[in-house]
Design an enzyme around this catalytic site. Sequence first.
Site, mmCIF file in Angstrom:
data_model
loop_
_atom_site.group_PDB
_atom_site.id
_atom_site.type_symbol
_atom_site.label_atom_id
_atom_site.label_comp_id
_atom_site.label_asym_id
_atom_site.label_seq_id
_atom_site.Cartn_x
_atom_site.Cartn_y
_atom_site.Cartn_z
ATOM 1 N N ASP A 93 -28.250 -30.710 -0.124
ATOM 2 C CA ASP A 93 -27.973 -30.028 1.139
ATOM 3 C C ASP A 93 -29.309 -29.715 1.812
ATOM 4 O OD1 ASP A 93 -27.499 -28.183 3.136
ATOM 5 O OD2 ASP A 93 -26.444 -26.737 1.872
ATOM 6 N N HIS A 126 -25.284 -21.940 -0.354
ATOM 7 C CA HIS A 126 -24.562 -21.429 0.809
ATOM 8 C C HIS A 126 -23.064 -21.617 0.524
ATOM 9 C CE1 HIS A 126 -23.190 -21.524 5.046
ATOM 10 N NE2 HIS A 126 -24.311 -20.896 5.349
ATOM 11 N N LYS A 172 -30.085 -26.424 13.565
ATOM 12 C CA LYS A 172 -31.174 -25.658 12.948
ATOM 13 C C LYS A 172 -32.531 -26.313 13.220
ATOM 14 C CE LYS A 172 -28.360 -23.988 9.070
ATOM 15 N NZ LYS A 172 -27.878 -22.703 9.576
ATOM 16 N N CYS A 230 -23.804 -15.768 4.099
ATOM 17 C CA CYS A 230 -22.898 -16.820 3.585
ATOM 18 C C CYS A 230 -23.291 -17.212 2.174
ATOM 19 C CB CYS A 230 -22.876 -18.040 4.501
ATOM 20 S SG CYS A 230 -22.398 -17.641 6.172
ATOM 21 N N GLN A 278 -31.631 -26.363 5.303
ATOM 22 C CA GLN A 278 -32.793 -25.491 5.505
ATOM 23 C C GLN A 278 -34.119 -26.223 5.334
ATOM 24 O OE1 GLN A 278 -32.696 -22.549 6.758
ATOM 25 N NE2 GLN A 278 -30.526 -22.077 6.533
#
Lengths: 409, 124
Positions: free
Chosen positions: A203, A135, A229, A366, A206
């Site tokens: 990261d 991202h 999220k 993104c 997600q």
Amino acid sequence: MEIYLKDITNIGDYLSLNVSKIKKDFPILKRKINGNKFIYLDSASTSQKPIQVINSIKNFYEKNNSNVHRSIYKTSEESTKMFELTRFKIKKFLDAEDYEIIFTKNCTEAINLVVNGWVKKNIPKGKILSSVMEHHSNIVPWFSLKNPIKFLDVNNYGELNFNIDNNIKMVSLTHVSNVLGTINNVKEISEKCYENGSYFMLDGAQSTPHMKISLKKINCDFFTFSGHKMLSPTGVGVLAVKKELTEKMNPILFGSDMIKEVNLENFTVADSPYKFEAGTPNIESVIGLSSAIDYLEKIGMRNIEKHTKKITKYAFEQLQKIKNIKIYGPKKRIGLISFNLKNIHSHDVASIINEYGIAIRSGHHCAQPLMKRFNVSSMSRASFYLYNDEYDVDSLINSLNKVYGVFKL
Amino acid sequence: MSLDMYAEEILDHYRNPKNFGEMKNPDYEYEELNPICGDKYKFQIKVENNIIKSVKFNGDGCAISMASCSILSEFIKEMELSKIKKIQIDELLKLLKINVSLARMKCVTLSLNIIKKLNINNDL
């Protein structure tokens, strides 16, 4: 509480979710869009919020609202306790006993804190390894430093072939791709980083909403995720960092709450994690995140993971039946599917199916370098969560079949 | 209903855009990206005696942005260079003959933003 899980359908070690019951907890899903049932397939962008989370914020403002870490009266003590208990809750949620939990405003800020607070100070010239599937939030912050950076490619299926050179000082990768749905083999990557003597930032924006995360098992140095999220309000992200690294991490934001002593010449910093949390934090969002974690854990992260994978797999199978569709990313994936219909731009696809009440994302997600990698300017993306079921996928498929009609193709 | 946006004329422009391509030695050119959606187009023009004599554009985007570029490229031919700055968004919407939803307005305005920057760009 088991009402969220279907009682008899014990498939292996997982209970299937009672999605119709779950849907009822999300007031926004009762909306009609253009006279149609609202089908929300953009949770990878932000999730919807259950009534329990919405009420937790309402209750907080009606009963406990006060600033945190400041005053000694009753409501201030309550709000501070609720705020700090969330930190403990997250530690347990991530199985992160040896980690410090730092609140940020989002995942992007958490990555920036590592880049500008830790990397800049400790490995100022060290070579960074990242990937083309990141991202923008895990690409752009690195350009604020002078460190050399290498981006690993993915194969045509969107899978990462991880390899590391001796001169790499830090690895920064996504756990799950927000475009391809690829699940990176983080355990193996972490081991290779350890053998190579490289630091590892993961990261989890997600992955955390869908998967049971154990930082104890993954053993990365830094882990980031975003509350919104995973059912929480916007405005809160988290950096989990190995405790021993916090000593050598600089704050990137200065002001109140992050100090011990201030005089007109200088100041001394507070202990971790407070030295990284200048100013009044987003208290209501942290309270909301606490309630979101309660909601997710009541259903069970392993059950949610199986459910999301099942819906994603179903969607993958159904989407393949659409004529002239190109699907990006591997078969083994979680949470989302990006695709393009031949000769129709993703914005037009999203715009047309919006008429039928279906919300999907379109554009570059993104991730412009990844768009370039697959020689496209944009993609459509449908993403799924615990409140989505086969009906939602079928509605998507029906609406996509109408898109060609509008374009007279 | 915003499906009305996909009128036959708009789809014609999308499938067969007018003045699409690249020209050699343009007098002015400008390229811009809509950072929100990734749509990207370049406009090039040749000018004689301050009049726009030929126009080319190329790039990639949705049906609405492509049609908007195509229609605008026809509209500015034979126009005085100084006049392109004065084109209003309403004029372009009239040329498109469709009602554009708020979310898609940026698709229409991209072409206009590009051509308004054409003659502020350094001469080639």
